[in-house]
Design an enzyme around this catalytic site. Structure first.
Site, PDB file in Angstrom:
ATOM      1  N   LYS A   1      29.573  39.763  39.877  1.00  0.00           N
ATOM      2  CA  LYS A   1      28.529  38.941  40.453  1.00  0.00           C
ATOM      3  C   LYS A   1      28.007  39.549  41.761  1.00  0.00           C
ATOM      4  CE  LYS A   1      31.246  34.964  38.904  1.00  0.00           C
ATOM      5  NZ  LYS A   1      32.168  33.940  39.388  1.00  0.00           N
TER       6      LYS A   1
ATOM      7  N   ASP B   1      35.092  50.871  46.810  1.00  0.00           N
ATOM      8  CA  ASP B   1      36.338  50.829  47.551  1.00  0.00           C
ATOM      9  C   ASP B   1      37.213  51.977  47.029  1.00  0.00           C
ATOM     10  OD1 ASP B   1      38.026  49.318  49.362  1.00  0.00           O
ATOM     11  OD2 ASP B   1      39.097  48.571  47.627  1.00  0.00           O
TER      12      ASP B   1
ATOM     13  N   PHE C   1      37.542  44.256  55.408  1.00  0.00           N
ATOM     14  CA  PHE C   1      37.135  43.416  54.280  1.00  0.00           C
ATOM     15  C   PHE C   1      35.885  42.638  54.678  1.00  0.00           C
ATOM     16  CE2 PHE C   1      37.085  40.095  51.127  1.00  0.00           C
ATOM     17  CZ  PHE C   1      37.369  40.822  49.980  1.00  0.00           C
ATOM     18  N   VAL C   2      34.801  42.860  53.920  1.00  0.00           N
ATOM     19  CA  VAL C   2      33.511  42.256  54.272  1.00  0.00           C
ATOM     20  C   VAL C   2      33.044  41.267  53.204  1.00  0.00           C
ATOM     21  CG1 VAL C   2      32.747  44.193  55.713  1.00  0.00           C
ATOM     22  CG2 VAL C   2      32.270  44.231  53.258  1.00  0.00           C
TER      23      VAL C   2
ATOM     24  N   ASP D   1      32.115  38.538  47.984  1.00  0.00           N
ATOM     25  CA  ASP D   1      32.909  37.314  48.109  1.00  0.00           C
ATOM     26  C   ASP D   1      34.334  37.566  48.571  1.00  0.00           C
ATOM     27  OD1 ASP D   1      33.794  38.550  45.604  1.00  0.00           O
ATOM     28  OD2 ASP D   1      34.888  36.689  45.287  1.00  0.00           O
TER      29      ASP D   1
HETATM   30  P1  IMP Z   1      36.724  49.605  43.471  1.00  0.00           P
HETATM   31  O1  IMP Z   1      36.888  49.661  41.992  1.00  0.00           O
HETATM   32  O2  IMP Z   1      38.069  49.658  44.158  1.00  0.00           O
HETATM   33  O3  IMP Z   1      35.779  50.632  44.026  1.00  0.00           O
HETATM   34  O4  IMP Z   1      36.261  48.153  43.817  1.00  0.00           O
HETATM   35  C1  IMP Z   1      34.993  47.715  43.918  1.00  0.00           C
HETATM   36  C2  IMP Z   1      34.993  46.188  43.881  1.00  0.00           C
HETATM   37  O5  IMP Z   1      36.013  45.661  44.752  1.00  0.00           O
HETATM   38  C3  IMP Z   1      33.713  45.639  44.414  1.00  0.00           C
HETATM   39  O6  IMP Z   1      32.751  45.472  43.385  1.00  0.00           O
HETATM   40  C4  IMP Z   1      34.151  44.313  45.004  1.00  0.00           C
HETATM   41  O7  IMP Z   1      34.147  43.302  44.010  1.00  0.00           O
HETATM   42  C5  IMP Z   1      35.558  44.527  45.456  1.00  0.00           C
HETATM   43  N1  IMP Z   1      35.633  44.801  46.902  1.00  0.00           N
HETATM   44  C6  IMP Z   1      36.074  45.936  47.497  1.00  0.00           C
HETATM   45  N2  IMP Z   1      36.001  45.859  48.829  1.00  0.00           N
HETATM   46  C7  IMP Z   1      35.509  44.632  49.111  1.00  0.00           C
HETATM   47  C8  IMP Z   1      35.195  43.940  50.350  1.00  0.00           C
HETATM   48  O8  IMP Z   1      35.340  44.439  51.480  1.00  0.00           O
HETATM   49  N3  IMP Z   1      34.693  42.677  50.208  1.00  0.00           N
HETATM   50  C9  IMP Z   1      34.493  42.074  49.012  1.00  0.00           C
HETATM   51  N4  IMP Z   1      34.766  42.678  47.842  1.00  0.00           N
HETATM   52  C10 IMP Z   1      35.281  43.951  47.895  1.00  0.00           C
HETATM   53 MG    MG Z   2      34.390  40.816  44.004  1.00  0.00          MG
END
Ligand code: IMP
Ligand code: MG
Length: 182
Positions: free
Chosen positions: A44, A105, A154-155, A161
């Site tokens: 979302k 992330d 964490f944002v 969210d």
């Molecule tokens: P990745 O697969 O670890 O790159 O994660 C990406 C997903 O993690 C994003 O689409 C978010 O849903 C969640 N995410 C990572 N960091 C944050 C943050 O700081 N705030 C909110 N959601 C986050």
């Molecule tokens: Mg999320």
């Protein structure tokens, strides 16, 4: 809600500038492509970013939605990606996809989705993220379009969210650690 925010990292004007810049770049990069340009909004979190970006793109563009999740805690993602909502099209070889993410992330979600759409025969797959936390990468991944690099905080807000809350904030803010660290 504002009381849970430690500081505002990106205000509404800055978000608007980011969308202007990336939309202009995408419009230029794809104006001569013979394929259909399709933005893939990853639900979302990318909803607001995708819509702000899309309305600024001045060449024909379509949209699709996907939903993916990684197992893990609320603030740390794991390496396993589940696809809950998928794209149903029979013209994959005629489509230039740009996957739109709210934040990168670990890099797991996007690297997995790029591989997946390529395997399904997409003509091309690029990636665009509003926010990037390069310090947190566990897999090597560089998005094609980046709104802003941010520190390892964490944002929330503008789609992002914590426990499904704060998505409606019109800016991106750093969540007070006390909200999630108990
Ligand atoms: P990745 O697969 O670890 O790159 O994660 C990406 C997903 O993690 C994003 O689409 C978010 O849903 C969640 N995410 C990572 N960091 C944050 C943050 O700081 N705030 C909110 N959601 C986050
Ligand atoms: Mg999320």
């Amino acid at each position: 809600m504002r009381k849970d925010i430690e500081s505002i990292l990106i205000n509404e004007d800055q978000i608007s500038e980011i969308c202007d810049r990336i939309a202009a770049q995408i419009s230029k990069d794809y104006e001569n492509s013979e394929k259909k340009l399709v933005l893939v909004c990853i639900l979302k979190g990318s909803l607001m970013f995708t819509s702000e970006l899309m309305k600024r793109i001045n060449i024909p563009v379509e949209m699709e939605f996907m939903k993916a999740s990684s197992y893990g805690s609320k603030t740390v993602s794991s390496g396993i990606i589940n696809i809950h909502l998928d794209i149903k099209r029979d013209d994959m070889e005629n489509v230039d996809f740009i996957i739109i993410e709210d934040i990168i992330d670990s890099g797991n979600t996007l690297s997995h989705l790029v591989r997946y759409l390529k395997e399904r025969g997409a003509a091309s797959v690029k990636t665009c993220t509003m926010l990037d936390k390069p310090e947190r990468r566990t897999v090597e991944f560089t998005p094609d379009y980046i709104g802003m690099e941010i520190p390892d905080k964490f944002v929330v807000g503008f789609g992002l969210d914590y426990n499904e809350k704060y998505r409606n904030l019109p800016y991106v803010g750093v969540l007070k650690p006390e909200i999630y660290s108990h």
